[in-house]
Structures are given as structure tokens and as C-alpha cells.
Design an enzyme around this catalytic site. Structure first.
Site, PDB file in Angstrom:
ATOM      1  N   ARG A 127       0.834  -1.203   0.000  1.00 35.95           N
ATOM      2  CA  ARG A 127       0.000   0.000   0.000  1.00 35.95           C
ATOM      3  C   ARG A 127       0.867   1.249   0.000  1.00 35.95           C
ATOM      4  O   ARG A 127       0.419   2.299  -0.443  1.00 35.95           O
ATOM      5  CB  ARG A 127      -0.862   0.040   1.275  1.00 35.95           C
ATOM      6  CG  ARG A 127      -1.921  -1.022   1.375  1.00 35.95           C
ATOM      7  CD  ARG A 127      -2.507  -1.075   2.789  1.00 35.95           C
ATOM      8  NE  ARG A 127      -3.081   0.187   3.215  1.00 35.95           N
ATOM      9  CZ  ARG A 127      -4.304   0.605   2.914  1.00 35.95           C
ATOM     10  NH1 ARG A 127      -5.081  -0.136   2.157  1.00 35.95           N
ATOM     11  NH2 ARG A 127      -4.746   1.757   3.352  1.00 35.95           N
ATOM     12  N   ARG A 139       9.929   6.339  -2.378  1.00 29.26           N
ATOM     13  CA  ARG A 139      10.253   7.276  -3.461  1.00 29.26           C
ATOM     14  C   ARG A 139      11.691   7.771  -3.365  1.00 29.26           C
ATOM     15  O   ARG A 139      12.188   8.002  -2.261  1.00 29.26           O
ATOM     16  CB  ARG A 139       9.306   8.478  -3.415  1.00 29.26           C
ATOM     17  CG  ARG A 139       7.847   8.099  -3.546  1.00 29.26           C
ATOM     18  CD  ARG A 139       7.030   9.255  -4.110  1.00 29.26           C
ATOM     19  NE  ARG A 139       5.611   8.953  -4.033  1.00 29.26           N
ATOM     20  CZ  ARG A 139       4.817   9.366  -3.056  1.00 29.26           C
ATOM     21  NH1 ARG A 139       5.291  10.145  -2.099  1.00 29.26           N
ATOM     22  NH2 ARG A 139       3.546   9.035  -3.040  1.00 29.26           N
ATOM     23  N   ARG A 168      -8.955  -6.600  13.904  1.00 25.18           N
ATOM     24  CA  ARG A 168      -8.360  -5.622  14.821  1.00 25.18           C
ATOM     25  C   ARG A 168      -9.389  -4.524  15.054  1.00 25.18           C
ATOM     26  O   ARG A 168     -10.104  -4.112  14.125  1.00 25.18           O
ATOM     27  CB  ARG A 168      -7.091  -5.003  14.219  1.00 25.18           C
ATOM     28  CG  ARG A 168      -6.000  -5.998  13.963  1.00 25.18           C
ATOM     29  CD  ARG A 168      -5.478  -6.654  15.201  1.00 25.18           C
ATOM     30  NE  ARG A 168      -4.595  -5.785  15.961  1.00 25.18           N
ATOM     31  CZ  ARG A 168      -4.049  -6.140  17.125  1.00 25.18           C
ATOM     32  NH1 ARG A 168      -4.309  -7.331  17.667  1.00 25.18           N
ATOM     33  NH2 ARG A 168      -3.242  -5.302  17.765  1.00 25.18           N
ATOM     34  N   GLU A 198      -4.311   6.696  18.867  1.00 26.10           N
ATOM     35  CA  GLU A 198      -4.948   5.509  18.289  1.00 26.10           C
ATOM     36  C   GLU A 198      -4.240   4.238  18.754  1.00 26.10           C
ATOM     37  O   GLU A 198      -3.049   4.060  18.489  1.00 26.10           O
ATOM     38  CB  GLU A 198      -4.873   5.658  16.758  1.00 26.10           C
ATOM     39  CG  GLU A 198      -5.704   4.685  15.988  1.00 26.10           C
ATOM     40  CD  GLU A 198      -5.729   5.063  14.495  1.00 26.10           C
ATOM     41  OE1 GLU A 198      -5.773   6.262  14.139  1.00 26.10           O
ATOM     42  OE2 GLU A 198      -5.686   4.125  13.684  1.00 26.10           O
TER      43      GLU A 198
HETATM   44  N1  UDP Z   1       2.999   0.824   8.393  1.00 23.03           N
HETATM   45  C1  UDP Z   1       4.109   0.858   9.213  1.00 23.03           C
HETATM   46  N2  UDP Z   1       4.591   2.066   9.639  1.00 23.03           N
HETATM   47  C2  UDP Z   1       4.000   3.221   9.310  1.00 23.03           C
HETATM   48  C3  UDP Z   1       2.873   3.211   8.470  1.00 23.03           C
HETATM   49  C4  UDP Z   1       2.390   1.995   8.047  1.00 23.03           C
HETATM   50  O1  UDP Z   1       4.649  -0.194   9.567  1.00 23.03           O
HETATM   51  O2  UDP Z   1       4.486   4.286   9.754  1.00 23.03           O
HETATM   52  C5  UDP Z   1       2.498  -0.487   7.926  1.00 23.03           C
HETATM   53  C6  UDP Z   1       1.479  -1.078   8.920  1.00 23.03           C
HETATM   54  O3  UDP Z   1       1.593  -2.476   8.893  1.00 23.03           O
HETATM   55  C7  UDP Z   1       0.174  -0.619   8.316  1.00 23.03           C
HETATM   56  C8  UDP Z   1       0.453  -0.734   6.826  1.00 23.03           C
HETATM   57  O4  UDP Z   1       1.836  -0.346   6.695  1.00 23.03           O
HETATM   58  O5  UDP Z   1      -0.896  -1.446   8.724  1.00 23.03           O
HETATM   59  C9  UDP Z   1      -0.429   0.104   5.925  1.00 23.03           C
HETATM   60  O6  UDP Z   1      -0.328   1.462   6.326  1.00 23.03           O
HETATM   61  P1  UDP Z   1      -1.500   2.516   6.067  1.00 23.03           P
HETATM   62  O7  UDP Z   1      -0.984   3.855   6.428  1.00 23.03           O
HETATM   63  O8  UDP Z   1      -2.024   2.319   4.685  1.00 23.03           O
HETATM   64  O9  UDP Z   1      -2.578   2.042   7.151  1.00 23.03           O
HETATM   65  P2  UDP Z   1      -4.068   2.603   7.495  1.00 23.03           P
HETATM   66  O10 UDP Z   1      -4.030   4.097   7.416  1.00 23.03           O
HETATM   67  O11 UDP Z   1      -5.001   1.944   6.526  1.00 23.03           O
HETATM   68  O12 UDP Z   1      -4.259   2.108   8.911  1.00 23.03           O
END
Ligand code: UDP
Length: 381
Positions: free
Chosen positions: A173, A177, A249, A300
């Protein structure tokens, strides 16, 4: 032909399908267990500060699909918004997603794009050809030290599982860059609804052919009252958890009100274990066009959902989804019901994909009536 349609859930999935099928002349009843519409996109103004709050966590609309962008823009005005996330880890603050600024800060360097690309390629574990899980994907993409700093602890906090048991798709996801672009998303369309998400859903549901029942949970026994049902509640809940509970979760949000500007940004992630929460979101920064003297933040916390909790993230594992497969098999045996959305299909979906799939499902349904084909339990997307 006018059909009687039951829809479980008034989030984007349920509301889009309700609207499409109401416009086609069907009679729709939407059942929503909560006392409000809009599912986890639900937003409303804080009573005291009047700041627009996303009660179920930050929702930033972004998409690469022009038709979905046009679709949401006709539901309400969107304001320009670019999500620029910061990350706290190992005593420093960095830019996210990992970009040239992050890399240069982290390695205390002044690399050019090509130098950084070569440097990261050297860091990356070249033995991993086909990443089978989150950890492999991270080590292949960015190498051990960036993985440890930005992803390992955050992912364990977020998912409560070892990253080697989670699918690689979760990490895919996020972009990496080799320039200074710090936009969290790579999609060409991004914005925030001027008055939050709830009015968009209300507009979809405001049709004479749609009746919305709040505080009402749809149960399998009610299916026979309808020609067809679209179910966007939890897949396992529809079957009364007869095979056991699928893991989810849930999130706990701890709200605080302060004066002025608390953290100077909408979202700051806490990537290491210095704090138990995963991130702090400061909601007035989602509406930079508004002025507020005070500020509301949410810390959160993620944890395993118990039967009484709101399910947020479906937990698909990289190598064991046997229970899910048994539920999917059971669902496919049902008639006159289609499972949709994040909870109905047990997938980690963004809003734009949810909307796009709901539009596709509605179209398939209309086509199935014309062609007299059976509408399947799942539309393969
Ligand atoms: N993730 C991480 N560190 C971060 C941001 C994201 O390890 O600083 C990982 C984590 O496993 C997360 C996933 O990348 O569930 C997807 O991140 P995203 O920001 O898309 O999560 P959302 O906003 O959907 O909770």
C-alpha cells in the site's frame, strides 16, 4: 421489474448500492445497526470546538479512478487536501512515506535520487525474489535498518502479529520514493469533503425508494422478506459465527482537547515502541481552510477485537486463511444474497475501491435481472 431489496449496512457499500438500485426503480430497505449512517466514515462536528471529527479514524479520500472521483464530487464539494504524514522513531522525526528526505535524514547523507536508489538496492536483501510476507517485502524493498525503524514495531502494534505472518500486500500500500515527494498517496485525485463524509452518504440515501432503519441489525432470518440482499456486515456475523470468529483488529481512540496547535500536522505515526499507540491524528489539520482556536487529537491504539468491539481491520494472514475459506464456501452456497464491502468480503479496502466495487455490483445485479442469470454471492473484482 421492481424488486424488494434488503441492504445490511449504511456505509459506502450499502449506500452506493441502495442509491443505484433505487434509481433503477427497486424498493430498498437499509438496515444499520448503529444510530447513524456512514459506517466508519462517519464524521460530525465536535460539540465544543466545532472541529470536524472522523470518529472512526482518519479518512482521506484518494483514488486513481477518474470515474470514482467524479462520482464522489457530485455528492458534495471536495476541498484540496494532501496527506503528508510524519513519523517518529528512534528519537527523531522523519518524513513518510519513505522518500529521499527520509533516506538522507536517516542515513545522515545528501544523496541524489540515483545515489539513494543504488544505496537502498545495496541495503535490500537480494536473496528474496518473491516476497511471501510483510517482512520479506520490507527487507526486499528497503532493507533491514529502515524496516526496523519504520515498519517492524508499528506493524506489530497495529496487527498484533509477527510481520512474517502478514501478507506482503499490506506493505505494498505504501510507496518508496527516490525524490522529495512526501504525499502519502500516489493517486492523482485526493481531497477532503468540505462538510465531512456523513452528508455524502445521506445524499445517497435520500431517495424516495430508500427506507433507512437505524439501530436495526439485519439477520439471516430476514432474507426471505426480500428478492435479494446485499450484506455489508461482517461475513462471519451473517452466519452467526457458526464456524468460529474471524479475527479483526479494533481501535481505541483516546481523545484530548488542547489549545492552539498540538502537533503541527494531521497525522504523526509512532513507528517504534516508545509509545503504545500507533499514531496521533489532529483533526483540525484535515480542514486547513477552517480556523479553530482549540484542537482535538486522538491517540490511536490497536488491539484484537472481542465480540463486543467494532471490527475495523480484517486480519488475513500470509499462509493460513482456512476459516475464511470455509466461510466463503458457505456464503457461495447461499441464494439471493451478495456479500460486499470491507466486512462482507473480509478485505482491507480503501473507500475508493469500496465505491468502485459497489458500483460494479449494482451494475452486475441489473444485468443479472435482464439476462435472468443468478447473482453470485461474491463478485470477483
Ligand atoms: N505501516 C508501518 N509504519 C507506518 C505506516 C504503516 O509499519 O508508519 C504499515 C502497517 O503495517 C500498516 C500498513 O503499513 O498497517 C499500511 O499502512 P496505512 O498507512 O495504509 O494504514 P491505514 O491508514 O489503513 O491504517
Amino acid at each position: 421489474m421492481t424488486l424488494k431489496i434488503g441492504i445490511a449496512g449504511a456505509g459506502f457499500s450499502g449506500a452506493v448500492i441502495a442509491n443505484e438500485l433505487a434509481k433503477a426503480g427497486h424498493k430498498i430497505t437499509v438496515y444499520e445497526p448503529r444510530n447513524h449512517v456512514a459506517g466508519n466514515c462517519y464524521s460530525s462536528r465536535d460539540v465544543d470546538s466545532k472541529i470536524m471529527l472522523h470518529h472512526f479514524g482518519p479518512h482521506i479520500f484518494h483514488t486513481d479512478k477518474a470515474h470514482v472521483w467524479n462520482y464522489v464530487c457530485q455528492l458534495g464539494q471536495f476541498m484540496p487536501f494532501t496527506n503528508r504524514v510524519k513519523a517518529r522513531t528512534q528519537g527523531q522525526i522523519y518524513s513518510l512515506p519513505i522518500n529521499l528526505h527520509t533516506i538522507n535524514q536517516f542515513f545522515n547523507a545528501q544523496m541524489s535520487p540515483i545515489e539513494a536508489k543504488n544505496f537502498i538496492a545495496n541495503q535490500a536483501d537480494s536473496r528474496i525474489k518473491e516476497p511471501k510476507n510483510f517482512e520479506d517485502q520490507a527487507k526486499k524493498m528497503i532493507g533491514e535498518s529502515l524496516y526496523q525503524a519504520f515498519f517492524k514495531d508499528y506493524t506489530i502494534k497495529q496487527w498484533g502479529r509477527s510481520p512474517d505472518s502478514l501478507p506482503a500486500s499490506i506493505l505494498k500500500r505504501l510507496p518508496v520514493r527516490f525524490n522529495y515527494d512526501d504525499n502519502y498517496f500516489s493517486h492523482p485525485f485526493q481531497g477532503m469533503p468540505l462538510e465531512g463524509y456523513t452528508p455524502l452518504i445521506e445524499k445517497l440515501l435520500a431517495h424516495p425508494n430508500i427506507q433507512v432503519k437505524l439501530n436495526s441489525t439485519f439477520s439471516a432470518a430476514m432474507k426471505s422478506n426480500y428478492d435479494h440482499v446485499f450484506f455489508s456486515g461482517p461475513l462471519d456475523a451473517y452466519f452467526d459465527y457458526q464456524l468460529g470468529r474471524l479475527p479483526y483488529r479494533t481501535l481505541d481512540f483516546v481523545k484530548e482537547t488542547h489549545q492552539g496547535d498540538y502537533q503541527g500536522n494531521a497525522v504523526i505515526n509512532y513507528c517504534d515502541n516508545s509509545q503504545a499507540y500507533t499514531r496521533i491524528s489532529e483533526h483540525k489539520h484535515f480542514t486547513p481552510w477552517e480556523e479553530h482556536a482549540s484542537t482535538v487529537i486522538f491517540k490511536e491504539y490497536s488491539r484484537e477485537a472481542t465480540p463486543d468491539d467494532t471490527p475495523y481491520y480484517p486480519v488475513r494472514l500470509s499462509d493460513d486463511n482456512a476459516l475464511l475459506e470455509r466461510y466463503i464456501a458457505l456464503a457461495k452456497q447461499q441464494e439471493n444474497i451478495t456479500f460486499v464491502g470491507r466486512l462482507g468480503t473480509y478485505r482491507y479496502l480503501d473507500m475508493d475501491v469500496t465505491i468502485d466495487e459497489a458500483l460494479t455490483v449494482s451494475k452486475c445485479f441489473q444485468e443479472s435481472i435482464i439476462s435472468k442469470q443468478t447473482m453470485p454471492a461474491f463478485i470477483e473484482q
